[in-house]
Design an enzyme around this catalytic site. Structure first.
Site, PDB file in Angstrom:
ATOM      1  N   CYS A   1     -16.330  -8.089   6.927  1.00 25.66           N
ATOM      2  CA  CYS A   1     -16.211  -8.259   8.374  1.00 25.66           C
ATOM      3  C   CYS A   1     -16.539  -6.922   9.032  1.00 25.66           C
ATOM      4  CB  CYS A   1     -14.801  -8.740   8.746  1.00 25.66           C
ATOM      5  SG  CYS A   1     -13.557  -7.436   8.780  1.00 25.66           S
TER       6      CYS A   1
ATOM      7  N   CYS B   1      -8.206 -11.135   1.961  1.00 28.65           N
ATOM      8  CA  CYS B   1      -8.176 -10.627   3.329  1.00 28.65           C
ATOM      9  C   CYS B   1      -8.414 -11.762   4.323  1.00 28.65           C
ATOM     10  CB  CYS B   1      -9.217  -9.532   3.528  1.00 28.65           C
ATOM     11  SG  CYS B   1      -9.242  -8.878   5.217  1.00 28.65           S
TER      12      CYS B   1
ATOM     13  N   CYS C   1     -15.127  -3.230   0.544  1.00 28.10           N
ATOM     14  CA  CYS C   1     -13.739  -3.569   0.865  1.00 28.10           C
ATOM     15  C   CYS C   1     -13.302  -4.758   0.007  1.00 28.10           C
ATOM     16  CB  CYS C   1     -13.593  -3.892   2.348  1.00 28.10           C
ATOM     17  SG  CYS C   1     -14.343  -5.458   2.841  1.00 28.10           S
TER      18      CYS C   1
ATOM     19  N   CYS D   1     -13.259  -1.306   7.204  1.00 26.60           N
ATOM     20  CA  CYS D   1     -12.403  -0.702   6.178  1.00 26.60           C
ATOM     21  C   CYS D   1     -13.202   0.045   5.117  1.00 26.60           C
ATOM     22  CB  CYS D   1     -11.533  -1.777   5.526  1.00 26.60           C
ATOM     23  SG  CYS D   1     -10.330  -2.515   6.652  1.00 26.60           S
TER      24      CYS D   1
ATOM     25  N   LYS E   1      -3.538   1.644  14.983  1.00 29.09           N
ATOM     26  CA  LYS E   1      -3.508   2.565  13.854  1.00 29.09           C
ATOM     27  C   LYS E   1      -4.192   3.882  14.218  1.00 29.09           C
ATOM     28  CE  LYS E   1      -7.567   0.210  11.992  1.00 29.09           C
ATOM     29  NZ  LYS E   1      -8.056  -0.671  10.916  1.00 29.09           N
TER      30      LYS E   1
ATOM     31  N   ARG F   1      -1.690   6.675   9.620  1.00 33.36           N
ATOM     32  CA  ARG F   1      -1.840   6.127   8.275  1.00 33.36           C
ATOM     33  C   ARG F   1      -1.915   7.257   7.232  1.00 33.36           C
ATOM     34  NH1 ARG F   1      -4.053   0.799   8.443  1.00 33.36           N
ATOM     35  NH2 ARG F   1      -3.168  -0.280  10.245  1.00 33.36           N
TER      36      ARG F   1
ATOM     37  N   LYS G   1      -5.861   7.391  12.225  1.00 34.76           N
ATOM     38  CA  LYS G   1      -6.290   7.884  10.920  1.00 34.76           C
ATOM     39  C   LYS G   1      -6.690   9.355  11.004  1.00 34.76           C
ATOM     40  CE  LYS G   1      -7.806   3.351   9.289  1.00 34.76           C
ATOM     41  NZ  LYS G   1      -8.929   2.544   8.745  1.00 34.76           N
TER      42      LYS G   1
ATOM     43  N   ARG H   1       0.845  -1.197   0.000  1.00 36.15           N
ATOM     44  CA  ARG H   1       0.000   0.000   0.000  1.00 36.15           C
ATOM     45  C   ARG H   1       0.876   1.241   0.000  1.00 36.15           C
ATOM     46  NH1 ARG H   1      -3.432  -0.222   4.987  1.00 36.15           N
ATOM     47  NH2 ARG H   1      -4.661  -1.713   3.780  1.00 36.15           N
TER      48      ARG H   1
END
Length: 567
Positions: A479, A440, A434, A483, A213, A149, A215, A80
């Site tokens: 899930c 994934c 996603c 995301c 993480k 991120r 954001k 990424r």
């Protein structure tokens, strides 16, 4: 100010121990890349490589067959990019396009955080791919992992004269919060930057980096195209004409939750005040450092900033930020968001350049029998007629086009049957999915591979009700980790098992209200049955201009969920 609580001494989680002993994110990644006996790297290194911008994955479609053959899973890596505000040049696009074919699965993925993803990269090609990405002056540092991120910002300059300056702030914030460890350059670029006796230091992120993480997104009203309230830190640009004054600051957003754990939940960010642009970088730094010091390092499921805020209290967190930064928040300045989708078609910027918003279904850039999108974009990049700007909705904007070249751009797109919104239904052009299966490891169900097919069936219902052109936000994830920001969909579908989804309804069209769980464990027949009834009611009972999410709340189909709070 009230007494400020001291940080908790957490018992470190297993991942915290990995970071502690990693020597600033080095671990044994370099050695693992040389091991030809397996396509994988060590378990500890799978955590550390995230900080370098990559995830180890495997092809789940082939899992059973490979087990039969007594083979290890077909391990591969996703890479990424770190692209603040999602802006890339034509030359960069050409390299990225070529890498997808040379080392990846032949496609480019445009993400919901305005980043590029390459899927299907084998371990033996990982270093070469990283080096070629870096050769374009774009890197992958901190695109994943327990760090800040990719920083999002509105990228379409045709929407506001503030876009260029706000995008520059996104890059400044991204660079300022970047890990200072030289491990990335040593492992991937063969640069030996440290001399004997020197050690790495991380003055902002700390030796063990962040608990989870983090954001950040910037948005320019009236367009909330970065879903600013879904982020740990959201900055809403406040301007006067073409002059940027500062930002309203929102803290504590996050979409992820875990089924069966009521103590986990999606949350929208709280607005805590306004800060002039001259002071915003200092405030951002102190917010990140606050989460570094106070975040939960014992239970990763409770480690996001939203849980830190709810544990301490929003007002206490606000006080800590003011005390540490020496900057007092002013009252929130007036603003209004009207939508959080992309604007498709042509828009002219204040300096006379043209910007073209394209429809890219779920951000997957590839050629099909009907649409040769990848070829069309490659042809445009070769003649350097535009730059390329990713959106927060998996879309793409062709930027800074001279007026006399607009027909040339349109001709190339028409040649390859590429749409920029004409003929695309309102639900399809506002859809987000996603990646989910087949790569994934967290996915319980399909998303990107399935939603286009499901949308075709929903479109049949919409056509009968004369709602085809109605903009409706639908989001699907495999899930509940969030995301694709499913809890901000007017229709949210979250995978529970293969072919089974929870249905959520009632989010705000501008991203300022979460949706509410409506039905659980629906198969396709159940989803279509429920939506047929709901959309029929919407067609017959809605008020003028009423959005679908607002309708489901007003009529009591679902109870209103959390909305943005101002402190």
């Amino acid at each position: 100010m009230s007494d400020i609580p001291k940080p908790v001494e957490w018992a470190p989680s297993p991942v915290e121990h990995i970071k502690i002993k990693s020597n600033y994110l080095r671990g044994t990644i370099a050695e693992g890349l040389k091991d030809e006996a397996t396509g994988a790297i060590s378990a500890d290194d799978t955590q550390l490589i995230k900080f370098h911008g990559s995830y180890q994955q495997y092809d789940r479609d082939l899992e059973a067959e490979r087990k039969k053959q007594k083979l290890e899973p077909l391990f591969q890596f996703m890479i990424r990019s770190r692209t603040p505000a999602g802006i890339a040049t034509a030359d960069q696009w050409l390299v990225f396009d070529r890498l997808a074919d040379e080392y990846g699965n032949g496609t480019l993925k445009l993400t919901t955080r305005q980043a590029f993803q390459w899927h299907g990269v084998l371990k033996k090609n990982l270093k070469a791919t990283m080096q070629k990405i870096n050769s374009t002056l774009i890197d992958t540092i901190a695109a994943c992992g327990d760090v800040n991120r990719n920083v999002m910002a509105t990228s379409n300059e045709g929407l506001s004269p503030l876009v260029r300056e706000v995008a520059a702030f996104a890059k400044q914030i991204s660079d300022h919060l970047l890990p200072k460890s030289t491990a990335y350059h040593e492992i991937w670029l063969d640069n030996k930057l440290l001399t004997d006796g020197q050690t790495d230091e991380e003055p902002i992120l700390g030796k063990t980096y962040l608990p989870r993480k983090f954001k950040i997104a910037l948005a320019i009203p009236p367009y909330n195209d970065t879903d600013v309230f879904a982020n740990d830190l959201g900055l809403i640009a406040i301007g006067e004409g073409d002059k940027l004054l500062g930002f309203n600051v929102a803290i504590g957003g996050g979409m992820g939750m875990t089924f069966g754990m009521e103590e986990t939940y999606p949350r929208l960010a709280d607005l805590i005040g306004y800060v002039d642009k001259e002071n915003i970088l200092k405030v951002v730094e102190e917010i990140v450092k606050l989460q570094r010091d106070y975040g939960n390092r014992e239970n990763r499921k409770l480690a996001r900033f939203k849980y830190t805020i709810d544990r301490l209290g929003t007002n206490v967190v606000k006080e800590i930020i003011e005390q540490r930064s020496g900057i007092r928040f002013e009252d929130v300045r007036p603003y209004e968001f009207t939508q959080n989708g992309d604007v498709l078609g042509w828009k002219k910027s204040s300096d006379g350049k043209w910007f073209l918003g394209l429809f890219v279904e779920h951000g997957r850039v590839r050629d099909t029998s009907k649409v040769q999108l990848k070829t069309a974009l490659r042809d445009l990049a070769r003649i350097k007629v535009c730059d390329f700007r990713l959106t927060g909705n998996q879309g793409l904007v062709l930027g800074r086009i001279e007026e006399n070249l607009k027909p040339h751009v349109e001709n190339i797109l028409a040649k390859y049957n590429v749409s920029y919104g004409e003929g695309v239904s309102g639900i399809r052009k506002n859809a987000i999915a996603c990646v989910a299966l087949n790569t994934c490891s967290l996915a319980f169900a399909e998303a990107e591979r399935y939603l286009p097919e499901l949308n075709t069936k929903i479109e049949s219902i919409l056509k009968e009700l004369d709602l085809t052109s109605e903009d409706i936000l639908i989001r699907m994830t495999g899930c509940p980790n969030g995301c694709g920001r499913p809890f901000l969909g007017e229709i949210g579908l979250v995978g529970r098992a293969i072919g089974r989804y929870n249905l959520y309804l009632g989010a705000g069209f501008s991203g300022d209200r979460l949706n509410t769980l409506y039905k659980e464990m629906l198969d396709e027949e159940g989803i279509l049955k429920e939506l047929s009834v709901l959309l029929s009611r919407y067609a017959n009972e809605r008020q003028p201009g009423e959005r679908f999410g607002d309708f489901t709340v007003r009529t009591g189909i679902v109870s209103p969920s959390q909305s943005v709070t101002v402190y």
